[in-house]
Write an enzyme that holds these catalytic residues in place. Structure first.
Site, PDB file in Angstrom:
ATOM      1  N   GLU A 148     -18.636  27.981 -13.414  1.00 39.35           N
ATOM      2  CA  GLU A 148     -18.772  28.299 -11.991  1.00 39.35           C
ATOM      3  C   GLU A 148     -18.733  29.789 -11.657  1.00 39.35           C
ATOM      4  OE1 GLU A 148     -19.276  26.194  -9.286  1.00 39.35           O
ATOM      5  OE2 GLU A 148     -19.710  24.711 -10.836  1.00 39.35           O
TER       6      GLU A 148
ATOM      7  N   SER B  26      14.222 -26.869   5.215  1.00 42.20           N
ATOM      8  CA  SER B  26      15.474 -27.037   4.471  1.00 42.20           C
ATOM      9  C   SER B  26      16.031 -25.751   3.873  1.00 42.20           C
ATOM     10  CB  SER B  26      15.270 -28.066   3.360  1.00 42.20           C
ATOM     11  OG  SER B  26      15.018 -29.344   3.913  1.00 42.20           O
TER      12      SER B  26
END
Length: 781
Positions: free
Chosen positions: A188, A466
């Site tokens: 780059e 339950s």
């Protein structure tokens, strides 16, 4: 004469005009210089404001639970290997990078990753794990040449929070591989360490190309210019923006050294998209694409990431694999041409596949758990403090293995039941919690485990049926003068009249009745009539007080008889609160998905309190747990006995009216597992707790290693024999735990009197709901 006069006049004006022009030029230059200085100062202030302050709104990083390898755990050779693999360590023939391990006869050599743990940062360590008789017996640090008793493993990043649609993991420059930096600069900006922020040759080349094209088509940007563009400027391509970019690059390069600029660039660069969220920085990109830290990826993977800088979308390895492969090989070719690698290595690397993991998911992998964690953060810290967590490290309680096992159990079982019952609308949820610490290990909010939708584990409030019963029996057993496990309870149909409502006639699920049944058998068989009789005897207020003390303090519990059979709605998360207290023998600990939180500097800002508060008698909780073990041994969950009898599990099934909801809570030696199975539209499932939710729990047990439930009784509890009728019999093979509240000797005595509803001659218990009945004396049975 006129001509001569004009010439003289002109010659006189020329010096004056020159002086005027020079004065104007001087003023213009001075003004331009002043404006440039002021504008440069403004740009310098802009740059310093960001670079010296908080450059990014860093997301809070959420990690899985901290795990250690300890000699004290008596781990087998294969168990240690599995732990390393579960934590994404790699078995290799040579230990070269963090996360590598290799096998050597009776030992394992591992390069432990460095990590900033909540209490302190720890560097990478080379360790040799020695085994004797297949058990871990010695841990040697090969650098310090010392032995240690344990070592911690770096947790896995599982989510990122509060990031303004940008995710990044900012790390120091020294933590980036030198090879990555050299490859980036080569590709780059080869003159990065030589120029002053801009590269005139590159700019001239780009300018000529743009003039020829009549528009901006090419850039000659340096790394510094790219950083300026990303941090300070818009994405538009105009001459004005380009001028600002160049000027700010000069200022940035003058103000900060190259390493600071490079570090910021490495953490800022955009490298992809995760849904709506941008992936920034090489460290996060490495984890996103390869599932590993930037310090652990291979050279060809480095080349791919560097190549993607030019165009993360164009070179996306999932969407455009051929483009990505060609771009990676171009970078590798550059490295060959500049002698960073040799021809043989180039040939090897360029032939490799891309090596990316399955489509990356950094922050959306465990949505139900993360939703629960975010709710936890709001409760523990408050909304106003959550914003202060930017950049913090949140160490969660999630066990990655248990989370995966729970997800697979729910998905597999519910899908099978959808086909079997021809009911495609079935859904499921599951929560697994360490009841000794309150730490939630796994949360499954539904079948679609990868998508952040409706979290049934946290948000779905359904009737519990339950599941309410153990809290009622525990309330009774807290009064040992009246109730023990072998107390006979009336089991004949009853009718209860309540003001303003039709008569209530509870029935046993199987429609079977008897004169009486022992208290513990009533719970094991989940009988409704004995449960109602017990609840009415002790009083609804006392039952509700017990439930709120055990964790349902924020649950709306109606004070009506039907509450004794779970007629009200609770989420699986809240169900787990009560059962955590029960499993911990009455010691309540707040549930949590957050173990600790450290800020960016490593300072601890939150720590989960693991201390328990005793809220119900330990003796009563112990006896209730024993009765729940009977549920598995001979009651409604007895199908577990076939494969898991030796684990002595405790459990409780739950089914609501018309089988709309099915529940199961399982307790082993370490964890509670709360399971719900039903339909979002509250439709009928045609299943029970045993045939529905329990099947998910079975699937989970098949996938994991479960600790045996071995409960240590309180010193005030003794084991006493009983016969088949529940009478004390010290010679009997069947023994039950009894609370010796007054130092009793039970051998040879009969059990407690049979419990029947209150009669006319009896005084109703204080605060009992019998006070609100039309007829305080229920019909004779």
């Amino acid at each position: 004469m006129t001509s001569q006069h004009s010439a003289k006049k002109s010659s006189k004006n020329t010096p004056k005009n020159n002086r005027t022009f020079k004065g104007f030029l001087l003023k213009f230059s001075f003004t331009a210089l002043v404006l440039t200085i002021f504008y440069g100062g403004y740009l310098d202030w802009q740059i310093r404001s960001k670079m010296d302050g908080q450059i990014w709104h860093l997301p809070a990083e959420v990690y899985s639970r901290l795990e250690s390898v300890k000699i004290a755990d008596n781990l087998a050779f294969d168990e240690v290997i599995q732990i390393l693999l579960d934590n994404e360590y790699r078995q290799t023939t040579m230990v070269a990078a963090p996360g590598d391990f290799k096998l050597e006869d009776d030992s394992i050599v591992v390069l432990r990753r460095a990590f900033p743990f909540p209490d302190k940062a720890e560097p990478q360590r080379v360790l040799r794990l020695r085994f004797s008789h297949n058990k871990l017996s010695r841990i040697e640090d090969l650098v310090t040449v010392k032995t240690v008793d344990e070592f911690r493993l770096a947790p896995k990043l599982i989510a990122m929070l509060q990031s303004d649609n940008e995710d990044r993991l900012a790390i120091p420059l020294q933590n980036y591989p030198r090879l990555l930096i050299d490859t980036l600069i080569l590709t780059e900006d080869r003159r990065f360490y030589e120029h002053n922020g801009i590269n005139p040759v590159g700019i001239l080349r780009a300018l000529i190309a743009n003039i020829r094209a009549g528009q901006t088509v090419q850039g000659g940007s340096t790394l510094t210019q790219q950083l300026v563009k990303n941090l300070f400027l818009s994405r538009e391509r105009t001459i004005t923006r380009k001028a600002n970019e160049a000027l700010m690059s000069l200022v940035l390069d003058w103000r900060y050294d190259k390493n600071r600029i490079l570090e910021t660039y490495l953490n800022e660069i955009y490298l992809g998209q995760n849904g709506d969220t941008q992936i920034h920085g090489f460290e996060l990109a490495s984890q996103f694409y390869f599932g590993r830290s930037i310090r652990e990826i291979s050279l060809d993977q480095i080349a791919l990431l560097v190549g993607m800088v030019k165009g993360p979308s164009l070179y996306n390895p999932w969407r455009n694999p051929q483009n990505a492969l060609e771009r990676r090989n171009i970078v590798l070719r550059l490295m060959l041409e500049h002698k960073m690698i040799g021809d043989e290595l180039y040939q090897l690397l360029s032939q490799r596949p891309l090596g990316v993991q399955k489509k990356g998911q950094i922050s959306r992998k465990y949505p139900a758990f993360i939703q629960t964690l975010q709710a936890d953060l709001r409760r523990k810290l408050g909304e106003h403090k959550i914003s202060s967590l930017l950049g913090a490290r949140i160490f969660s309680t999630m066990d990655l293995k248990q989370q995966a096992q729970a997800e697979n159990a729910v998905g597999n079982t519910v899908s099978q039941l959808q086909l079997k019952m021809k009911n495609p609308h079935l859904e499921g949820a599951m929560i697994i919690t360490d009841y000794r610490t309150g730490e939630i290990r796994a949360v499954v909010g539904g079948l679609q485990t990868q998508y952040a939708g409706f979290n049934r584990a946290l948000m779905a409030k359904r009737q519990i049926g339950s599941l309410v019963k153990p809290s009622i029996y525990l309330t009774a057993l807290s009064n040992p003068e009246q109730f023990r496990l072998n107390t006979p309870i009336n089991n004949q149909p009853i009718t209860i009249n309540v003001k303003g409502s039709p008569p209530w006639q509870p029935r046993n699920y199987d429609k079977k009745y008897s004169d009486s049944v022992m208290l513990m058998d009533a719970l094991a068989r989940s009988l409704n009539i004995p449960t109602v009789n017990i609840g009415m005897k002790v009083g609804l207020s006392k039952v509700i007080d017990t439930q709120k003390a055990m964790g349902w303090d924020n649950v709306e519990i109606p004070k009506v008889p039907a509450m004794l059979l779970g007629s009200y709605t609770i989420s699986p998360y809240d169900v787990t609160k009560l059962y955590q207290t029960l499993a911990n023998q009455g010691g309540r600990i707040a549930l949590t998905t957050v173990d600790s939180i450290a800020d960016r500097q490593g300072n601890l800002i939150f720590q989960h309190d693991k201390s328990a508060k005793q809220v119900v008698p330990q003796e009563a909780a112990f006896q209730t747990l024993f009765a729940m073990q009977q549920t598995v041994e001979r009651g409604t969950a007895r199908s577990l006995q076939k494969d898991y009898a030796d684990l002595h599990l405790a459990g409780k099934t739950g089914t609501t009216n018309e089988s709309r909801d099915t529940w199961f809570v399982g307790i082993d030696g370490k964890n509670i597992s709360t399971v719900w199975l039903g339909r979002d539209d509250n439709g009928e499932t045609k299943l029970t707790g045993a045939s529905g939710a329990l099947q998910i729990y079975k699937d989970y047990l098949n996938r994991t290693n479960i600790e045996k439930l071995a409960i240590t009784p309180p010193t005030t509890v003794k084991w006493v024999g009983i016969n088949q009728y529940g009478d004390w019999d010290c010679e009997s093979y069947r023994t039950i735990p009894i609370w010796l509240n007054n130092g009793q000797n039970f051998c040879g005595e009969t059990s407690s009197p049979s419990l029947t509803p209150t009669t006319e001659t009896e005084t109703p218990p204080q605060e009992s709901l019998w006070d609100v009945l039309d007829n305080p004396n229920p019909p004779a049975q």
